[in-house]
Every structure is written in structure tokens, then in C-alpha cells.
Design an enzyme around this catalytic site. Sequence first.
Site, PDB file in Angstrom:
ATOM      1  N   ASP A  51       0.825  -1.206   0.000  1.00 49.94           N
ATOM      2  CA  ASP A  51       0.000   0.000   0.000  1.00 49.94           C
ATOM      3  C   ASP A  51       0.862   1.260   0.000  1.00 49.94           C
ATOM      4  O   ASP A  51       1.855   1.354   0.730  1.00 49.94           O
ATOM      5  CB  ASP A  51      -0.886   0.020   1.241  1.00 49.94           C
ATOM      6  CG  ASP A  51      -2.006  -1.009   1.169  1.00 49.94           C
ATOM      7  OD1 ASP A  51      -1.929  -1.904   0.315  1.00 49.94           O
ATOM      8  OD2 ASP A  51      -2.950  -0.916   1.976  1.00 49.94           O
ATOM      9  N   HIS A  53      -1.027   4.590  -0.572  1.00 48.39           N
ATOM     10  CA  HIS A  53      -1.989   5.528   0.020  1.00 48.39           C
ATOM     11  C   HIS A  53      -1.693   7.007  -0.233  1.00 48.39           C
ATOM     12  O   HIS A  53      -1.620   7.801   0.699  1.00 48.39           O
ATOM     13  CB  HIS A  53      -2.074   5.281   1.527  1.00 48.39           C
ATOM     14  CG  HIS A  53      -3.001   4.153   1.880  1.00 48.39           C
ATOM     15  ND1 HIS A  53      -4.367   4.228   1.709  1.00 48.39           N
ATOM     16  CD2 HIS A  53      -2.761   2.919   2.379  1.00 48.39           C
ATOM     17  CE1 HIS A  53      -4.933   3.094   2.090  1.00 48.39           C
ATOM     18  NE2 HIS A  53      -3.973   2.275   2.498  1.00 48.39           N
ATOM     19  N   ASP A  76      -4.325  -0.078  -3.081  1.00 50.86           N
ATOM     20  CA  ASP A  76      -4.444   1.081  -2.195  1.00 50.86           C
ATOM     21  C   ASP A  76      -3.452   2.183  -2.570  1.00 50.86           C
ATOM     22  O   ASP A  76      -2.592   2.565  -1.784  1.00 50.86           O
ATOM     23  CB  ASP A  76      -4.275   0.670  -0.732  1.00 50.86           C
ATOM     24  CG  ASP A  76      -5.598   0.271  -0.096  1.00 50.86           C
ATOM     25  OD1 ASP A  76      -6.648   0.554  -0.701  1.00 50.86           O
ATOM     26  OD2 ASP A  76      -5.584  -0.302   0.999  1.00 50.86           O
ATOM     27  N   ASP A  79      -6.068   7.688  -1.196  1.00 50.14           N
ATOM     28  CA  ASP A  79      -6.695   7.861   0.109  1.00 50.14           C
ATOM     29  C   ASP A  79      -5.640   7.994   1.201  1.00 50.14           C
ATOM     30  O   ASP A  79      -4.564   7.422   1.138  1.00 50.14           O
ATOM     31  CB  ASP A  79      -7.633   6.690   0.408  1.00 50.14           C
ATOM     32  CG  ASP A  79      -8.541   6.987   1.593  1.00 50.14           C
ATOM     33  OD1 ASP A  79      -8.953   8.134   1.733  1.00 50.14           O
ATOM     34  OD2 ASP A  79      -8.821   6.055   2.359  1.00 50.14           O
ATOM     35  N   ARG A  80      -5.984   8.765   2.219  1.00 49.59           N
ATOM     36  CA  ARG A  80      -5.175   9.026   3.406  1.00 49.59           C
ATOM     37  C   ARG A  80      -4.045  10.013   3.127  1.00 49.59           C
ATOM     38  O   ARG A  80      -3.949  11.036   3.774  1.00 49.59           O
ATOM     39  CB  ARG A  80      -4.588   7.734   4.016  1.00 49.59           C
ATOM     40  CG  ARG A  80      -5.590   6.647   4.322  1.00 49.59           C
ATOM     41  CD  ARG A  80      -6.520   6.993   5.457  1.00 49.59           C
ATOM     42  NE  ARG A  80      -7.182   5.806   5.980  1.00 49.59           N
ATOM     43  CZ  ARG A  80      -8.263   5.249   5.461  1.00 49.59           C
ATOM     44  NH1 ARG A  80      -8.818   5.775   4.372  1.00 49.59           N
ATOM     45  NH2 ARG A  80      -8.819   4.187   6.004  1.00 49.59           N
ATOM     46  N   ASN A  98       4.707   2.504 -21.057  1.00 53.13           N
ATOM     47  CA  ASN A  98       5.173   1.142 -21.302  1.00 53.13           C
ATOM     48  C   ASN A  98       4.386   0.218 -20.406  1.00 53.13           C
ATOM     49  O   ASN A  98       4.778  -0.055 -19.282  1.00 53.13           O
ATOM     50  CB  ASN A  98       6.672   1.016 -21.008  1.00 53.13           C
ATOM     51  CG  ASN A  98       7.200  -0.373 -21.291  1.00 53.13           C
ATOM     52  OD1 ASN A  98       6.451  -1.252 -21.685  1.00 53.13           O
ATOM     53  ND2 ASN A  98       8.481  -0.573 -21.087  1.00 53.13           N
ATOM     54  N   HIS A  99       3.251  -0.274 -20.889  1.00 55.68           N
ATOM     55  CA  HIS A  99       2.327  -0.947 -19.979  1.00 55.68           C
ATOM     56  C   HIS A  99       2.780  -2.331 -19.553  1.00 55.68           C
ATOM     57  O   HIS A  99       2.063  -3.030 -18.857  1.00 55.68           O
ATOM     58  CB  HIS A  99       0.913  -0.994 -20.564  1.00 55.68           C
ATOM     59  CG  HIS A  99       0.767  -1.805 -21.814  1.00 55.68           C
ATOM     60  ND1 HIS A  99       0.772  -1.241 -23.059  1.00 55.68           N
ATOM     61  CD2 HIS A  99       0.604  -3.130 -22.004  1.00 55.68           C
ATOM     62  CE1 HIS A  99       0.607  -2.169 -23.973  1.00 55.68           C
ATOM     63  NE2 HIS A  99       0.508  -3.328 -23.371  1.00 55.68           N
ATOM     64  N   HIS A 151      -4.255  -8.118  -3.274  1.00 54.60           N
ATOM     65  CA  HIS A 151      -4.297  -6.978  -2.366  1.00 54.60           C
ATOM     66  C   HIS A 151      -4.498  -7.399  -0.922  1.00 54.60           C
ATOM     67  O   HIS A 151      -3.793  -6.937  -0.024  1.00 54.60           O
ATOM     68  CB  HIS A 151      -5.390  -5.990  -2.756  1.00 54.60           C
ATOM     69  CG  HIS A 151      -5.517  -4.871  -1.771  1.00 54.60           C
ATOM     70  ND1 HIS A 151      -4.510  -3.959  -1.565  1.00 54.60           N
ATOM     71  CD2 HIS A 151      -6.505  -4.537  -0.894  1.00 54.60           C
ATOM     72  CE1 HIS A 151      -4.859  -3.116  -0.618  1.00 54.60           C
ATOM     73  NE2 HIS A 151      -6.072  -3.447  -0.186  1.00 54.60           N
ATOM     74  N   ARG A 199     -14.071  -6.216   9.766  1.00 52.46           N
ATOM     75  CA  ARG A 199     -14.100  -5.148   8.759  1.00 52.46           C
ATOM     76  C   ARG A 199     -15.494  -4.994   8.141  1.00 52.46           C
ATOM     77  O   ARG A 199     -15.813  -3.954   7.583  1.00 52.46           O
ATOM     78  CB  ARG A 199     -13.090  -5.428   7.647  1.00 52.46           C
ATOM     79  CG  ARG A 199     -11.627  -5.310   8.040  1.00 52.46           C
ATOM     80  CD  ARG A 199     -10.762  -5.551   6.809  1.00 52.46           C
ATOM     81  NE  ARG A 199      -9.332  -5.551   7.060  1.00 52.46           N
ATOM     82  CZ  ARG A 199      -8.538  -4.486   6.966  1.00 52.46           C
ATOM     83  NH1 ARG A 199      -9.068  -3.311   6.646  1.00 52.46           N
ATOM     84  NH2 ARG A 199      -7.239  -4.576   7.174  1.00 52.46           N
ATOM     85  N   HIS A 226      -2.562  -4.349   2.333  1.00 54.59           N
ATOM     86  CA  HIS A 226      -3.873  -4.153   2.962  1.00 54.59           C
ATOM     87  C   HIS A 226      -3.839  -3.838   4.454  1.00 54.59           C
ATOM     88  O   HIS A 226      -4.819  -3.322   4.994  1.00 54.59           O
ATOM     89  CB  HIS A 226      -4.728  -5.409   2.711  1.00 54.59           C
ATOM     90  CG  HIS A 226      -6.173  -5.283   3.103  1.00 54.59           C
ATOM     91  ND1 HIS A 226      -6.972  -4.242   2.698  1.00 54.59           N
ATOM     92  CD2 HIS A 226      -6.971  -6.089   3.860  1.00 54.59           C
ATOM     93  CE1 HIS A 226      -8.191  -4.407   3.176  1.00 54.59           C
ATOM     94  NE2 HIS A 226      -8.213  -5.510   3.889  1.00 54.59           N
TER      95      HIS A 226
END
Length: 298
Positions: A51, A53, A76, A79-80, A98-99, A151, A199, A226
Site C-alpha cells: 500500500d 496511500h 491502495d 486515500d489518506r 510502457n504498460h 491486495h 471489517r 492491505h
Amino acid sequence: MDYNKLLSNLDKKNKLPKENKVIEILERVQEILFQENTILYLDSKINVVGDTHGQFFDVLEILSSFPQEKYLFMGDYVDRGGWSVHLILYLFLLKLKNHESRDVSKENQQNSFYMKCLEEYDSPYVWRQFMVVFDYLPLCATIDNKFFCVHAGLSPEVTTLSQINWLDRFQEPGIKGAISDLVWSDPSNETTEFMVSIRGSGFLFGKNPTERFLHKNNLDVIFRSHFTEPEGHKWWFKNESKKKSYEGLLCTIWTAPNYNYKVKNKGHYLKIKENDQQLDRWIIVEKSKRDPFHKNQY
């Protein structure tokens, strides 16, 4: 589209593209993601990132350390942190440039990203387009056909990789079902099987389903993110096999240092070498001095 210029503007000037350019970027990324498998099949040598974030400047430090190498981001991204839009656009631009060099996998996104999009573009339209693209992200990845990257964790509804590949990922994960479990579940020593998670989505899962999943799919280790780890990573479920030297069956990788600019945790990511038998090359992520939100920590 001049990807190098857009990347430079983000990196050197903290300058976001205009709204119409962002929409074009998202449409192009969506086209690429639509063509990709639900599970990405990757090879080492590769860097596995947990993550991040919205901590954009910390991610720039990561990418500049080994600029020619491959990276797998496990979710993630937003956010934050204070730079969510900058961070996800930077990764998407790398994907377009360059994927095959920077891969991304699906993650849960939170409502504060909505507020950040409103702050940057004064319109909910950009946020809605981001949400569409997020639903196109792959769910998982394997590395060298022996390391499984996701994740969050496992689901009682899927026991094989082929079952994951058959999932219709082009939708919001929801709060129940296999996709939700993959992006919300957590390992736990409180159970040996599956149990309800506090959660509200996903499950807590123990050593037994972890062993079964690895054995059934001929895999060695599960990598996930996560969950904030104070030391940057944590091994779960001791490896009892004498044939493999890995410390555990599953490892949580947490990459954002000083999460939310107040947790004071370490950040790590893992460099997986070719034919890696140790999985012990952890790279420490220092909090970037370029990020003003970290400034109170110096």
C-alpha cells in the site's frame, strides 16, 4: 500525448494535467486494462510494492531507486495521503508509456479520494471516471508461477487460479463475494480456517486454507498488502517444508512509511530476484523530504 512531459510536470512541478487531459489518460488506460487478464502472469526480476496511500513523493523515491526495473503495485494507491491524484495519474502514465513495465492490481478505494478529486478539479466527473477505471484493474498476479500476489487475501469461494480468472472483475467489488474477499480479507492466528471479519467485508483466514490454496495451485508463497505493519512487512504461518527456505507461507508488505503522516511505521518493498530461494531482499522506504506533510516529522 507527451507522456514524458506529463510525468515530468507531476514529478518536478507537482503540476496535474487539465481535466480534459485526465479524461483522455483514463480512457486510454481503460482500453489497456480491458485487454489484460484478471490475473497478471509476471516474471522476476521484479519489485513487489504494498500500500502507498497517496504518498506520492515516497513512491517517486521508490521508482527512482531502480528506474529500469519492473514493479508490481498491490493496491491502495489513493486515500489518506496528501497526493492521491498525483500518485495514481503518475502510475497510469507509466502504464501508458510502457504498460509492461509497471503493473497495477485492484484495490479498495475510499471516499476521501472523492474529496481530493473535487479539490483538484472542482467536479465529481473526474472521480467518476477514476472509479470506472479502478473497476478494470486486474485482481491478482503470479510471479514465476510460484508467488501469488493479491491486495488482501483469500476467499472461501475460490480455491484455484482458474476460478479467479473466470470472475467478472469489471464491476465494483461490493461487500460480499469472491472479489470482495480478495480485496478485503486478512490472515489471522485466531482461526485455522475462515471466520467473519470485523471489517464487515472479507474474512479472516488461517493457516489451513492458505496451505490448501498454495498446494492446489502449485504455489510457494502468498504476498499481500492491505494492513499496516510497523516493521514494513510481516511473515505469517510458519513454513514447515524442508524443501523451501521461505520464512512463512504468506507475507504482508506495507510500503507507505509513516502512514497517514502519523503512524511512524517503516515502509518496505520486496525485490524478487531470478530463481529467488530466500525472499529476503527487503528495500527500506524512507519518508520523502519532498513531501510537506512529512515535515513535522523532521
